[in-house]
Design a protein around this motif. Sequence first.
Motif, short mmCIF file in Angstrom:
data_model
loop_
_atom_site.label_atom_id
_atom_site.label_comp_id
_atom_site.label_asym_id
_atom_site.label_seq_id
_atom_site.Cartn_x
_atom_site.Cartn_y
_atom_site.Cartn_z
N ILE A 230 0.87 -1.28 -0.03
CA ILE A 230 0.20 -0.15 0.12
C ILE A 230 0.87 1.13 -0.12
O ILE A 230 1.78 1.26 0.80
CB ILE A 230 -1.06 0.14 1.05
CG1 ILE A 230 -1.84 -1.19 1.20
CG2 ILE A 230 -1.88 1.24 1.28
CD1 ILE A 230 -2.73 -1.23 2.38
N LEU A 231 0.58 1.99 -1.07
CA LEU A 231 1.21 3.23 -0.82
C LEU A 231 0.10 4.56 -1.05
O LEU A 231 -0.74 4.36 -1.51
CB LEU A 231 2.10 3.57 -2.30
CG LEU A 231 3.50 3.02 -2.34
CD1 LEU A 231 3.57 1.63 -2.67
CD2 LEU A 231 4.48 3.97 -3.35
N VAL A 232 0.42 5.52 -0.12
CA VAL A 232 -0.48 6.92 -0.29
C VAL A 232 0.26 8.10 -0.76
O VAL A 232 1.27 8.31 -0.60
CB VAL A 232 -0.99 7.03 1.16
CG1 VAL A 232 -1.85 8.15 1.30
CG2 VAL A 232 -1.65 5.88 1.88
N LEU A 233 -0.25 8.23 -1.86
CA LEU A 233 0.50 9.63 -2.76
C LEU A 233 -0.81 10.89 -2.36
O LEU A 233 -1.77 10.48 -2.55
CB LEU A 233 0.23 9.42 -4.07
CG LEU A 233 1.30 8.09 -4.61
CD1 LEU A 233 1.22 8.38 -6.13
CD2 LEU A 233 2.64 8.27 -4.32
N GLN A 234 -0.05 11.88 -2.08
CA GLN A 234 -0.55 13.31 -2.31
C GLN A 234 -0.37 14.01 -3.63
O GLN A 234 0.60 13.93 -3.89
CB GLN A 234 -0.09 14.14 -0.92
CG GLN A 234 -0.60 15.60 -1.03
CD GLN A 234 -0.21 16.51 -0.09
OE1 GLN A 234 0.64 16.02 0.94
NE2 GLN A 234 -0.70 17.37 0.09
N GLU A 235 -1.50 13.98 -4.14
CA GLU A 235 -1.34 14.43 -5.44
C GLU A 235 -0.44 15.74 -5.70
O GLU A 235 -0.57 16.56 -5.05
CB GLU A 235 -2.79 14.71 -6.17
CG GLU A 235 -3.66 13.34 -6.31
CD GLU A 235 -4.65 13.70 -7.38
OE1 GLU A 235 -5.37 14.77 -7.44
OE2 GLU A 235 -5.33 12.52 -7.75
N PRO A 236 0.29 15.71 -6.80
CA PRO A 236 0.36 14.78 -8.04
C PRO A 236 1.18 13.55 -7.61
O PRO A 236 0.59 12.41 -8.02
CB PRO A 236 0.87 15.54 -9.12
CG PRO A 236 1.85 16.48 -8.20
CD PRO A 236 1.20 17.05 -7.12
N ASP A 237 2.36 13.52 -6.99
CA ASP A 237 3.06 12.16 -6.81
C ASP A 237 3.88 12.17 -5.68
O ASP A 237 4.93 11.69 -5.62
CB ASP A 237 3.81 12.04 -8.18
CG ASP A 237 5.01 13.32 -8.48
OD1 ASP A 237 4.65 14.26 -7.75
OD2 ASP A 237 5.69 12.99 -9.28
N THR A 238 3.45 12.79 -4.53
CA THR A 238 4.47 12.65 -3.30
C THR A 238 3.84 11.82 -2.46
O THR A 238 2.67 11.67 -2.04
CB THR A 238 4.04 14.31 -2.53
OG1 THR A 238 4.52 15.41 -3.52
CG2 THR A 238 5.02 14.14 -1.31
#
Length: 551
Positions: A230-238
């Motif tokens: 599981i990865l959580v990205l804060q848009e756009p790609d952080t």
Amino acid sequence: MQHSEPAGQILRDKVDWSTLFHQSETPLFDWGSRYRLLRLYNLYRCLLGISLLGLSLTPVSEWLFSYAPQREVGWYLNLYLTVNFVLWLVLTFRNQPGTTYTFFVITLDIMMLSVLLHMVGFEDNGLANLYFVPIVIGNILLKGRLGILLSAIATLFLLSIDIHHALLGRVSQHVDAGLSGLLFFATALFVQSVRTRLQSSALAERLSRTRAFNLERLSTSIIQHMRTGILVLQEPDTIVMMNESARHLLVTEDTKGQLDALSPALMASYQQWLANPNLRPNSFSSSPGSPEILPNFSRQSFEQTDYVLIFLDDKAALSQEAQRLKLASLGQLTASIAHEIRNPLGAISHSAQLLAESETMSDMDQRLLTIIHKHCKRVNGIINNILQLSRKQGIHPESIFLNAWLREFIDSEHFQDFESPDIRLELPQSPVTVNIDLSQLQQVLHNLCQNGLRYSLHHTGKPCLILRAGVSASEHPWLEVEDFGPGIPDELSESVFEPFYTTDKKGTGLGLYICRELCEINQASLGLLPYQKERGSVFHISFAHPKKLIS
């Protein structure tokens, strides 16, 4: 946690003096809050002493201090101010005041106020109202009996002052003293009641915070121990968060940063999903020899911020359940095949045997009977292979050291179709741990070795091959079987795993298919490395992570 007792019970019960000063601290005030409140109260007493001392030097003192000489009042107010200043210094060096210290300071303040009232009287001068401040502060900082005891002390001092003044022939204020005492107790009970409600609210809020914190820790622990990455990205790609499984699948130690720098292949799948969310992303491999990863994306919004959840699954694990369903259906099919084909096949074979016993058979007929026997045997072998595959629905994985097991396999395995086979081992010095069903691993490796030895014999005239083992960068164990045959072109690298596909006239075309199926139900993957002219075929098995449970 203790709560304040009802007023009637407090007044009726006998006070236990041995435990009176050892009641547990209220959770409503920690050491820092108690310290700040006592400092504020000390400042109030100093300001009160300064104010009264200033008033004693003005004409108002004749009304306010009507029963005492001005000089005595001045000396006492200086003493009151000095004591409060000393207590201020003591509190400065004692930054963790306890219950005993707090009770002593407030009781001392009530006593000094009582001496001041005894000196000046309390005929409508309002000085008796000064008792309310230490009573309120005391019932905030002290709970239960100690808070009520302060009201009792103030009431007793007030009544003793009134009786003393009455004995001196001054105007008695018994009624006012009694009403003031009742107000003291009422004030104490009211503050205790408010304090109890605040205490209950604070406890409920603390329990709620603790429960929320525990749930957060539990959720974090569950996410970290999930088999799905599981990865959580804060848009756009952080990258905001990454669990342990995702770190292993992506072969990285970084848990923060930009997605493009972490995994260009995953970034490409992410951009593909952004362009068309309805299109299923393609699987990718984080490094050569690592298992294929299948990503899935989901957008979530929280506090006006957009996040993207990325779920990374080991493609071999996903195919395991589908493989079981497929094998269950295949089992039903093969049972029907066994019933419908084996009986007539047995009749054909038996009839051919009876014909072979005839003395009038010509050489041509004998040759035809040989062909019948040969093909009956081949069809029976095909049925046996399919039945064998359908029975492998249940697995019994165990942890083994691959290095030692391969040596035992070579020593114990007998390839009867070949004379003096040459099998070389290229193993790392450190042990390689594998979780797999041993009987199925033996069957897979036996089939691969049989194929490798056969093609090496045809191509070089000598049955030989190489077995290699190791651990990839993603900590997944692997095993390779390299032969010395002509090799398999890249355009046929997937066709050789299809059922009934074979380039050998004597083969059934099910060997490699069965090997791949057995690998997949053990959450391993079997593939063929790219073709190179200087070597033969290299079959690569990537096993599941040794810490991953296989069921």
